[in-house]
Design an enzyme around this catalytic site. Structure first.
Site, PDB file in Angstrom:
ATOM      1  N   PHE A 155       0.802  -1.222   0.000  1.00 52.38           N
ATOM      2  CA  PHE A 155       0.000   0.000   0.000  1.00 52.38           C
ATOM      3  C   PHE A 155       0.830   1.264   0.000  1.00 52.38           C
ATOM      4  CE2 PHE A 155       0.667  -0.586   4.604  1.00 52.38           C
ATOM      5  CZ  PHE A 155       1.001   0.712   5.000  1.00 52.38           C
ATOM      6  N   LYS A 179      -1.192  -7.550  -8.709  1.00 52.60           N
ATOM      7  CA  LYS A 179      -2.144  -7.575  -7.597  1.00 52.60           C
ATOM      8  C   LYS A 179      -1.787  -6.419  -6.675  1.00 52.60           C
ATOM      9  CE  LYS A 179      -3.025  -8.449  -3.786  1.00 52.60           C
ATOM     10  NZ  LYS A 179      -3.595  -7.564  -2.710  1.00 52.60           N
ATOM     11  N   GLU A 182      -5.200  -3.835  -1.597  1.00 49.13           N
ATOM     12  CA  GLU A 182      -6.626  -3.521  -1.568  1.00 49.13           C
ATOM     13  C   GLU A 182      -6.913  -2.189  -0.873  1.00 49.13           C
ATOM     14  OE1 GLU A 182      -5.886  -6.617   1.751  1.00 49.13           O
ATOM     15  OE2 GLU A 182      -5.023  -6.000  -0.180  1.00 49.13           O
ATOM     16  N   CYS A 287       9.680   1.530   3.530  1.00 47.46           N
ATOM     17  CA  CYS A 287      10.610   0.489   3.974  1.00 47.46           C
ATOM     18  C   CYS A 287      12.027   1.033   4.085  1.00 47.46           C
ATOM     19  CB  CYS A 287      10.570  -0.710   3.031  1.00 47.46           C
ATOM     20  SG  CYS A 287      11.243  -0.383   1.394  1.00 47.46           S
TER      21      CYS A 287
END
Length: 501
Positions: A155, A179, A182, A287
């Site tokens: 995300f 993918k 969400e 990160c």
């Protein structure tokens, strides 16, 4: 009574268009600055996974066989369109992730670097040739695509992280299933539409919306030859192990706990700026964020005061209003990060600036947590040992360079680190001795440029291939070695001996 409107649903993209989900499951998408649900995202079921995989599989032979010149022209066009319209994409990212517009534009710019690298792919996937290795025998190598490849993105960078992978995969002749998270999936659909406008054939780039069940479907699909992932270490390890068992190639980039080692000779104004920029940019949801400052005495007190001064200047609020730092991505994530502040206090640390008390330029219902500065954090505390992934900057005081180096090297992660010093000898020693994959010398966020490769050591990387750069092209291609001999008609006869030079 007013008619209640159904929420907009973000669906999949395959066969060159948006396709409604076969499954009925959905999940909410929030505007983090407002704290309200704005739309929903489809969560793929097994039939959706099968349909998207079939789209990518059907497109592969034609795309693989298309000439390099024609593939290159499409990638160039995609680059031009992305550069022209990056403002649109930045608005989408800010609306679903919450980062400020300037930060969203920055991630797109870094993703564009990889697209630009991919335009030069003919040079990067050419093979080698050796003539006359034996009498009249030549050997040469070919680099060919894998087939259908899967990308699972996090995300925190809904544009940049996918752009680390799919330009290279597509350039090399593969077809892609992305993918996205969400939590902020719309950026992926926007890029799919851009690829279509650039002339990419239908089925080469596909978007599969979903959650863990969707990920498991990709991992299990035999047609998907490789998986690229960026996210937390537990999920990276799960994906690596699951995909490897299926015989897939895997590059799985995990979590981080990035340290900044500050030596006594460093420019403390530069250090304070860097610590604030790297610790609180994108609300710490990076990160490569600096989450621990290792301050070699006696500079800690002065440095902490300088960092505190800079925090007081930051404007926290809606990223569309010209602020410096936006909200966290969801309420649940905000609450989890905030819980670490309580934990630090219980462990005896000194909470110098408490982000839970922040004054916000925005809606009170947003997922707010301001910059937090914690001093004297015990190295046994979970605040130190775990990836917090939010705007929490810990300070650990160390007596010497060697003590700081030992702490970094003893950690579970090995993603990024930085040293701040004016001593070239200390910097050179640090880059040789530190057990971390990406190192900054007076640079707080040492993300390599596109023609190098991104990835850490230890629990920050599973698999042998890093992201983008030369490693990316190695990952998305497979090599053939061809040994050939064209005999003169005069040669012939039987010889059962082992071939020799």
């Amino acid at each position: 009574m007013a008619e209640r409107r159904s929420p907009h649903i973000v669906h999949h993209w395959y066969n060159g268009r948006v396709v409604e989900s076969i499954g009925a499951r959905t999940a909410p998408i929030f505007d983090p600055a407002l704290g309200i649900e704005t739309k929903r995202v489809a969560l793929a079921d097994a039939a959706d996974v099968q349909a998207v995989v079939a789209s990518a599989q059907a497109a592969f032979p034609t795309w693989r066989d298309l000439s390099m010149a024609r593939r290159q022209a499409i990638i160039f066009r995609f680059r031009e369109l992305l550069n022209e319209r990056k403002g649109e994409l930045a608005e989408i990212i800010t609306g679903e992730h919450g980062k400020v517009i300037a930060d969203a534009e920055g991630e797109i710019a870094r993703g564009l670097e990889v697209v630009e690298l991919a335009t030069g792919f003919p040079h990067l996937i050419k093979g080698g040739h050796s003539e006359n290795v034996s009498t009249s025998v030549d050997v040469y190598s070919l680099r060919q695509p894998l087939g259908v490849v899967g990308i699972i993105s996090p995300f925190n960078f809904p544009a940049m992280v996918p752009l680390w992978f799919f330009p290279i995969a597509i350039a090399a002749g593969n077809t892609v299933i992305l993918k996205p998270s969400e939590k902020d999936p719309t950026a992926a659909l926007w890029m799919a539409e851009l690829w279509k406008e650039a002339g990419l054939p239908d089925g080469v780039f596909n978007v599969l919306q979903g959650d863990k069940a969707t990920v498991d479907g990709l991992l299990a699909a035999p047609e998907v030859r490789s998986i690229s992932f960026v996210g937390s270490t537990p999920i990276a390890q799960y994906i690596y192990e699951s995909a490897a068992k299926q015989g897939k190639r895997v590059q799985a980039l995990g979590g981080a706990k990035n340290h900044m080692l500050v030596l006594p000779d460093a420019d403390l104004d530069l250090v304070a700026d860097a610590a604030v920029n790297a610790g609180f940019g994108s609300a710490g949801e990076r990160c490569m964020a600096v989450s621990v400052v290792l301050a070699v005495e006696p500079v800690a007190d002065v440095l902490i005061e300088k960092v505190r001064e800079r925090i007081s200047m930051l404007r926290i609020g809606d990223g569309r209003r010209g602020t410096d730092m936006g909200p966290l991505v969801t309420e649940a994530h905000r609450d989890k990060v905030a819980s670490y502040i309580d934990l630090a206090a219980k462990d005896g640390a000194d909470v110098v600036v408490d982000g839970r008390e922040v004054e916000v330029n925005g809606e009170p219902g947003g997922f707010w947590l301001g910059p937090t500065l914690i001093d004297r954090v015990p190295t046994t505390s979970r605040v130190y040992t775990e990836e917090v992934f939010g705007p929490v900057l810990s300070v650990v005081r160390v007596a010497t360079y060697d003590d700081g180096l030992a702490l970094i090297n003893s950690g579970t992660f090995g993603n990024g680190t930085a040293i701040f010093t004016n001593d070239g000898g200390a910097a050179r020693r640090f880059q040789r001795e530190v057990e971390v994959g990406m190192i900054g010398i007076n640079v707080p966020i040492p993300v390599p440029v596109a023609y190098y490769s991104f990835g850490g050591w230890k629990q920050s990387l599973f698999g042998v291939c890093k992201a983008y750069g030369p490693a990316g092209f190695d990952f998305f291609t497979q090599e053939k070695a061809v040994t050939q001999r064209w005999l003169d008609p005069s040669h012939g006869g039987l010889n059962l001996g082992f071939p020799q030079s």
